[in-house]
Design an enzyme around this catalytic site. Structure first.
Site, PDB file in Angstrom:
ATOM      1  N   SER A 581       0.851  -1.187   0.000  1.00 44.34           N
ATOM      2  CA  SER A 581       0.000   0.000   0.000  1.00 44.34           C
ATOM      3  C   SER A 581       0.891   1.243   0.000  1.00 44.34           C
ATOM      4  CB  SER A 581      -0.962  -0.028   1.193  1.00 44.34           C
ATOM      5  OG  SER A 581      -1.976   0.929   1.055  1.00 44.34           O
ATOM      6  N   ASP A 656      -9.073  -5.094  -5.631  1.00 43.51           N
ATOM      7  CA  ASP A 656      -8.632  -4.001  -4.764  1.00 43.51           C
ATOM      8  C   ASP A 656      -9.502  -2.762  -4.973  1.00 43.51           C
ATOM      9  OD1 ASP A 656      -7.241  -2.110  -3.260  1.00 43.51           O
ATOM     10  OD2 ASP A 656      -5.293  -2.965  -3.764  1.00 43.51           O
ATOM     11  N   HIS A 688      -7.653  -5.324  -1.184  1.00 46.31           N
ATOM     12  CA  HIS A 688      -6.378  -4.637  -0.977  1.00 46.31           C
ATOM     13  C   HIS A 688      -5.369  -5.484  -0.215  1.00 46.31           C
ATOM     14  CE1 HIS A 688      -3.676  -1.316  -0.891  1.00 46.31           C
ATOM     15  NE2 HIS A 688      -3.757  -1.129   0.407  1.00 46.31           N
TER      16      HIS A 688
END
Length: 710
Positions: A581, A656, A688
């Site tokens: 991320s 995601d 995600h």
């Protein structure tokens, strides 16, 4: 003497030989398979002097005053109470919460059960539709509020049901979290204190672009779009509705224009006449705390405002005094650090209660006379969290937690006792009972080290000066198993680096991820450091990255690299980096801005271009692409692809909804255009984060990539 020494050496080697090496399965799934520290399950205060917790098939009741412990309800008794009326038979004792000192609430799938624990009988049963979500129990009104699809409903104890909204669908969403759960928002239903009203969010995202996601697991791949407002583009519009139980009518608060501003931190007045909203402009640099009349929806007044040239981020609703209904407490960073302020309902600041260059991280509660407030704070160190009693009148603080570490408190209803759950670098988990004045302390649980049988690399904290030379940053270094200082070892940097994060502190194992221990067992040094922009160092430290995400963070991380290179046992030609991320974004920053340093990188779910990230988070830290074109250009990793030299793998979840696949797709396309080779792997069913047993597959792939290339 020599024989004794040789015997000691043999025994020491035997102990080491008997220790287990951590496997990847241990590292990833161990916390769920018996390797997590022992702790109380569902420990809750039942009354001012009694608390309960689960142990196997028994709910235990313990006296905080006397220390006596008795089995309160066993599973067989619970099943006898509920089975005849509900048909439910629990295999294991369910999770519960105390509504008051006699009534216990249990949720089982679509059923809520209110049980009189003293008389051992079922008081009410609430049965919701199987499709019900976001259920909230109203304690005072004894009803359950929930959503079905995009509409709001209420179920009552007598079996009655009311549909509150009828416009859900086609981009209209009622009763659910809004603003992508930023600003401390965790839901969309707000019960009034006396149970006469329900406040709820209504979100209109009909003008927001349908972002294309595809479920490839069906025989014919299915189009499953989501609403995803990107920075600088059309955003959702939110209202706050108030439904009155007695009349069945809804009034929407007249929060005015522009319609795409943020309605955050909802709080009811104790008399239910007013509701308070921390309203934030879309630019997120101007917040107003506004009071609305519940019956008319009219704005009564603006109590106070906060502005900042970077951003204002309200995270905590106001909390009303229990002794004076015309006063409330507010946790704000307006002086640069999170502290408690006391106001009256005219908006007049009465007092700043806590002060100093440290953060109040949580307000735990008050004593019955409201002479003291109990808080968690970083007063000792940004790497620790402690429990304090603060005199509201004088601001004098008493530290109640007495050992180094990270402490989390649960205060009894009247503030006579605190349960302290804590850990420290060498202490997996302890639970202590503390009297409110700190005079009495009792250990309830000291868990054994679940990793004591494993051979782990040495874990130590290091201090590194930030790139601007102003702040000591915290790093964590894990050395390889069987470390030999005369050898050279490769390094894997694990990075996140984004706002609201802290990867290094003085909790158990200095908050290390077990995967880092696994890689240390494979002969790697594991390193992590928190750069500028991260948590618990104050407003200026966090907001300095505004409009230039990744740049100052990378400069700080490179100071960590300088430290690593200064160590005689670090192989400077074999440094890798991994993150997910924001950490994936940082992995790209480090790989592309410093290709001469990093030989291997794995970027998971990486942000590549902030103009493709969502409005609320993206515009807070970067403003809009129209307002900050140079910042968006410099932080766009597509513009740094020419710097790629080492081995790089991107990993992304196909479903995601946080960092959409478009980021990786555009990065791959740019690499193809510039004839840059890299590797890519996707997880077709995951959003995600890759969770469950598939996470072992993910971390095996990540580990192998370093083992094969570093």
């Amino acid at each position: 003497m020599r024989k004794i020494f040789l015997l000691f050496l043999f025994l020491a080697q035997l102990v080491v030989a008997q220790q287990k090496q951590m496997t990847l399965g241990d590292a990833i799934l161990g916390r769920y398979n018996g390797l997590s520290p022992e702790s109380f399950e569902n420990l809750s205060w039942r009354s001012e002097i009694e608390f309960t917790y689960l142990e196997s098939d028994t709910l235990w009741l313990e006296s905080a005053k006397k220390g006596e412990k008795i089995p309160f309800i066993v599973l067989e008794e619970l099943n006898a109470i509920v089975h005849d009326s509900t048909g439910i038979r629990f295999k294991n004792f369910p999770q519960y919460s105390w509504v008051n000192d006699s009534e216990m609430l249990i949720q089982n799938r679509n059923k809520f059960l209110l049980i009189d624990s003293g008389n051992k009988k079922l008081v009410y049963k609430y049965e919701l539709p199987l499709s019900a979500e976001n259920a909230e129990f109203n304690i005072a009104g004894k009803f359950v509020v929930y959503t079905v699809k995009d509409d709001l409903f209420i179920s009552f104890a007598d079996g009655g049901k009311v549909q509150v909204t009828f416009d859900g669908g086609q981009g209209i969403v009622n009763g659910k979290s809004v603003h992508r759960s930023e600003f401390g928002i965790s839901g969309g239903i707000f019960n009034s204190p006396q149970g006469n009203f329900v406040a709820f969010y209504r979100k209109d995202e009909s003008r927001v672009h349908d972002y294309p996601l595809v479920d490839f697991m069906e025989r014919q791949a299915e189009y499953t779009p989501v609403k995803y407002p990107m920075a600088g583009l059309t955003s959702e519009q939110v209202k706050l509705g108030i439904y009155k139980i007695s009349s069945g009518k809804t009034v929407f608060m007249k929060t005015g224009e522009p319609l795409d501003h943020y309605l955050t931190n909802i709080a009811w007045s104790p008399d239910e006449k007013n509701i308070y909203i921390a309203e934030l402009n879309r630019g997120q640099n101007h917040m107003q705390l506004n009071c609305y009349d519940v019956s008319s929806g009219e704005k009564v007044k603006t109590l106070f405002e906060e502005t900042d040239e970077r951003y204002v981020e309200p995270l905590y609703p106001i909390q009303f005094s229990q002794t004076n209904k015309n006063e409330f407490y507010y946790l704000s960073r307006k002086d640069g650090w999170f502290h408690i302020y006391k106001y009256n309902t005219q908006g007049q600041l009465l007092k700043q209660i806590t002060k100093g260059e440290w953060e109040v991280t949580n307000v735990l509660g008050f004593d019955s006379k409201e002479k003291f407030v109990f808080v968690e704070a970083t007063k000792e160190s940004p790497l620790e969290n402690h429990i304090y009693r603060v005199n509201i009148k004088t601001g004098e603080m008493e530290k109640l937690s007495n050992r180094q570490g990270v402490h989390s408190g649960v205060v009894s209803p009247g503030g006579k006792f605190i349960i302290d759950n804590w850990s420290a670098p060498k202490i997996p988990h302890n639970t202590d009972l503390i009297s409110a004045d700190g005079s009495k302390r009792k250990n309830l649980l000291s868990s054994k080290d679940p990793l004591e049988d494993f051979q782990l690399g040495e874990n130590k904290l290091v201090s590194i000066l930030s790139a601007d030379g102003k702040t000591e940053l915290a790093g964590r270094l894990i050395l390889p198993v069987d470390f030999d200082p005369s050898k050279k070892y490769p390094v894997i940097v694990y990075v996140y680096g984004g706002p609201h994060s802290q990867l290094v502190n003085k909790s158990w194992n200095n908050q290390a991820r077990w995967w880092q221990y696994y890689m240390a067992s494979q002969g790697y040094i594991a390193f992590t450091m928190d750069n500028r922009g991260t948590l618990n160092r104050g407003r200026d430290f966090e907001t300095v990255v505004h409009r230039q995400l990744g740049i100052l963070e990378t400069e700080d991380q490179m100071k960590g690299i300088e430290y690593l290179k200064s160590l005689p046992y670090v192989d400077s030609d074999r440094i890798g980096v991994h993150g997910w991320s924001y950490g994936g974004f940082m992995t790209l920053n480090l790989m592309l801005r410093h290709p001469e340093v990093f030989k291997v990188g794995v970027a998971g779910g990486p942000v590549v271009d902030w103009s493709m990230y969502e409005v609320m988070y993206g515009e807070r830290y970067m403003d809009t692409p129209q307002e900050n074109p140079e910042g968006f250009k410099e932080t766009n990793m597509l513009n740094h692809v020419p710097g790629l030299q080492g081995k790089l793998m991107l990993v992304h979840g196909v479903q995601d909804e946080t960092v959409v696949m478009q980021h990786s797709m555009k990065f791959l396309r740019e690499c193809v255009k510039q004839e840059k080779q890299l590797d890519f792997f996707v997880y077709p069913t995951h959003p995600h984060n890759v969770r469950g047993k598939d996470r072992v597959h993910l971390m095996q792939k990540v580990s192998d990539y370093f083992i094969d290339n570093l």
